[in-house]
Design an enzyme around this catalytic site. Structure first.
Site, PDB file in Angstrom:
ATOM      1  N   GLY A   1       0.783  -1.234   0.000  1.00 28.22           N
ATOM      2  CA  GLY A   1       0.000   0.000   0.000  1.00 28.22           C
ATOM      3  C   GLY A   1       0.811   1.278   0.000  1.00 28.22           C
ATOM      4  O   GLY A   1       0.299   2.331   0.372  1.00 28.22           O
ATOM      5  N   SER A   2       2.063   1.233  -0.439  1.00 32.70           N
ATOM      6  CA  SER A   2       2.865   2.472  -0.455  1.00 32.70           C
ATOM      7  C   SER A   2       2.285   3.467  -1.454  1.00 32.70           C
ATOM      8  O   SER A   2       2.321   4.682  -1.220  1.00 32.70           O
ATOM      9  CB  SER A   2       4.323   2.153  -0.789  1.00 32.70           C
ATOM     10  OG  SER A   2       4.443   1.722  -2.130  1.00 32.70           O
ATOM     11  N   ASN A   3       1.700   2.997  -2.552  1.00 31.88           N
ATOM     12  CA  ASN A   3       1.077   3.921  -3.502  1.00 31.88           C
ATOM     13  C   ASN A   3      -0.203   4.519  -2.917  1.00 31.88           C
ATOM     14  O   ASN A   3      -0.497   5.699  -3.126  1.00 31.88           O
ATOM     15  CB  ASN A   3       0.786   3.209  -4.824  1.00 31.88           C
ATOM     16  CG  ASN A   3       1.992   3.200  -5.741  1.00 31.88           C
ATOM     17  OD1 ASN A   3       2.449   4.254  -6.161  1.00 31.88           O
ATOM     18  ND2 ASN A   3       2.516   2.035  -6.022  1.00 31.88           N
TER      19      ASN A   3
ATOM     20  N   LEU B   1      -3.540  -6.984  -7.884  1.00 28.19           N
ATOM     21  CA  LEU B   1      -2.973  -8.096  -8.662  1.00 28.19           C
ATOM     22  C   LEU B   1      -4.005  -9.011  -9.314  1.00 28.19           C
ATOM     23  O   LEU B   1      -3.665 -10.110  -9.768  1.00 28.19           O
ATOM     24  CB  LEU B   1      -2.036  -8.911  -7.759  1.00 28.19           C
ATOM     25  CG  LEU B   1      -0.867  -8.110  -7.178  1.00 28.19           C
ATOM     26  CD1 LEU B   1       0.000  -8.991  -6.297  1.00 28.19           C
ATOM     27  CD2 LEU B   1      -0.041  -7.473  -8.293  1.00 28.19           C
ATOM     28  N   LYS B   2      -5.267  -8.561  -9.375  1.00 30.49           N
ATOM     29  CA  LYS B   2      -6.288  -9.399 -10.008  1.00 30.49           C
ATOM     30  C   LYS B   2      -6.788  -8.725 -11.297  1.00 30.49           C
ATOM     31  O   LYS B   2      -6.736  -7.501 -11.417  1.00 30.49           O
ATOM     32  CB  LYS B   2      -7.481  -9.580  -9.051  1.00 30.49           C
ATOM     33  CG  LYS B   2      -7.180 -10.471  -7.859  1.00 30.49           C
ATOM     34  CD  LYS B   2      -7.227 -11.915  -8.267  1.00 30.49           C
ATOM     35  CE  LYS B   2      -7.021 -12.844  -7.089  1.00 30.49           C
ATOM     36  NZ  LYS B   2      -6.888 -14.248  -7.546  1.00 30.49           N
TER      37      LYS B   2
ATOM     38  N   ASN C   1      -4.454   2.457 -14.071  1.00 31.16           N
ATOM     39  CA  ASN C   1      -3.544   1.539 -13.371  1.00 31.16           C
ATOM     40  C   ASN C   1      -2.130   2.099 -13.414  1.00 31.16           C
ATOM     41  O   ASN C   1      -1.760   2.766 -14.391  1.00 31.16           O
ATOM     42  CB  ASN C   1      -3.562   0.172 -14.071  1.00 31.16           C
ATOM     43  CG  ASN C   1      -2.571  -0.811 -13.450  1.00 31.16           C
ATOM     44  OD1 ASN C   1      -2.565  -1.027 -12.249  1.00 31.16           O
ATOM     45  ND2 ASN C   1      -1.707  -1.386 -14.294  1.00 31.16           N
TER      46      ASN C   1
ATOM     47  N   HIS D   1       1.791   0.921 -13.538  1.00 28.52           N
ATOM     48  CA  HIS D   1       2.621  -0.256 -13.827  1.00 28.52           C
ATOM     49  C   HIS D   1       4.082   0.137 -13.662  1.00 28.52           C
ATOM     50  O   HIS D   1       4.507   1.173 -14.185  1.00 28.52           O
ATOM     51  CB  HIS D   1       2.369  -0.747 -15.248  1.00 28.52           C
ATOM     52  CG  HIS D   1       3.120  -1.988 -15.582  1.00 28.52           C
ATOM     53  ND1 HIS D   1       2.728  -3.238 -15.148  1.00 28.52           N
ATOM     54  CD2 HIS D   1       4.255  -2.178 -16.302  1.00 28.52           C
ATOM     55  CE1 HIS D   1       3.590  -4.150 -15.583  1.00 28.52           C
ATOM     56  NE2 HIS D   1       4.530  -3.525 -16.271  1.00 28.52           N
TER      57      HIS D   1
HETATM   58  N1  LIG Z   1       1.742  -2.877  -9.470  1.00 25.01           N
HETATM   59  C1  LIG Z   1       2.902  -2.565  -8.659  1.00 25.01           C
HETATM   60  O1  LIG Z   1       2.850  -3.190  -7.399  1.00 25.01           O
HETATM   61  C2  LIG Z   1       3.623  -2.408  -6.493  1.00 25.01           C
HETATM   62  C3  LIG Z   1       2.666  -2.138  -5.355  1.00 25.01           C
HETATM   63  O2  LIG Z   1       3.241  -1.506  -4.366  1.00 25.01           O
HETATM   64  P1  LIG Z   1       2.374  -0.940  -3.123  1.00 25.01           P
HETATM   65  O3  LIG Z   1       1.617   0.265  -3.612  1.00 25.01           O
HETATM   66  O4  LIG Z   1       1.423  -2.032  -2.665  1.00 25.01           O
HETATM   67  O5  LIG Z   1       3.405  -0.609  -2.104  1.00 25.01           O
HETATM   68  C4  LIG Z   1       3.999  -1.143  -7.224  1.00 25.01           C
HETATM   69  O6  LIG Z   1       5.303  -1.213  -7.740  1.00 25.01           O
HETATM   70  C5  LIG Z   1       3.015  -1.118  -8.365  1.00 25.01           C
HETATM   71  O7  LIG Z   1       3.470  -0.493  -9.543  1.00 25.01           O
END
Ligand SMILES: N[C@@H]1O[C@H](COP(=O)(O)O)[C@@H](O)[C@H]1O
Length: 191
Positions: free
Chosen positions: A11-13, A86-87, A103, A105
């Site tokens: 969940g860092s994003n 991831l789904k 999304n 990537h």
């Molecule tokens: N799809 C990829 O999965 C990772 C998720 O990181 P987080 O947001 O869960 O830390 C990120 O690198 C995103 O691009």
């Protein structure tokens, strides 16, 4: 501008979206996860963001996409952001929110994308390609993995990276700036 964030991992994003989007415009109105226990869900609970658990086959803890669609209409969700989800998103749901699902990537699409290309798999493939650059891509979600129209991309020099892990760290930093800026621009109708 109500935003729903789909997650599956650390969940860092999500955290970066919460910290770096303009609160005058953007409200993180919901978090959706296919996992009950993950860092992203903990962060949502700590910040009182409603959490929905999603599965193709619903049960007493997980809802299906049909139910989620109605919840999003009720919550007046304007934009859906896949941040480490991831789904695969079902076609009907993509139709219901056409051009409103994006999304992030962790590579420079169209290269290093597609089925199975997520998380460290991506950075391993980039590392083995001996490429000088990597980066992050934000794109619209269509019915093919990592295929939709590209909205924004940022490149980073990785020639000094000695492992896929070092590439992942450099790219994650890029992601944490790119995704909030794209969402801010959406909220200001710049796309
Ligand atoms: N799809 C990829 O999965 C990772 C998720 O990181 P987080 O947001 O869960 O830390 C990120 O690198 C995103 O691009």
């Amino acid at each position: 501008y109500n935003v729903a964030v789909f997650v599956s991992g650390k969940g860092s994003n999500l955290r970066s979206l919460f910290d770096n989007t303009d609160k005058n415009f953007v409200r993180i109105a919901a978090v959706v996860s296919n996992k009950k226990n993950c860092g992203a869900v903990d962060f949502a609970n700590q910040n009182s963001i409603p959490v929905f658990f999603i599965a193709e086959k619903p049960d007493d803890e997980f809802i299906d996409y049909k139910t989620l669609t109605q919840k999003f209409y009720d919550l007046k969700i304007d934009l859906i952001v896949l941040a480490g989800f991831l789904k695969k998103i079902p076609d009907d749901f993509i139709d219901a929110f056409n051009k409103r699902i994006i999304n992030i990537h962790p590579a420079l699409l169209p290269k290093f994308g597609g089925k199975g290309m997520y998380g460290m798999n991506v950075h391993k493939a980039v590392f083995e390609s001996k490429g000088k650059f990597s980066g992050a891509t934000v794109h619209f979600v269509d019915k093919i993995f990592d295929h939709g129209e590209i909205i924004a991309q940022v490149k980073v020099d990785i020639s000094d990276c000695r492992s896929p892990e070092e590439i992942a760290l450099k790219v994650l930093e890029i992601e944490h700036n790119l995704l909030p800026s794209v969402v801010n621009n959406f909220s200001k109708k710049l796309y």
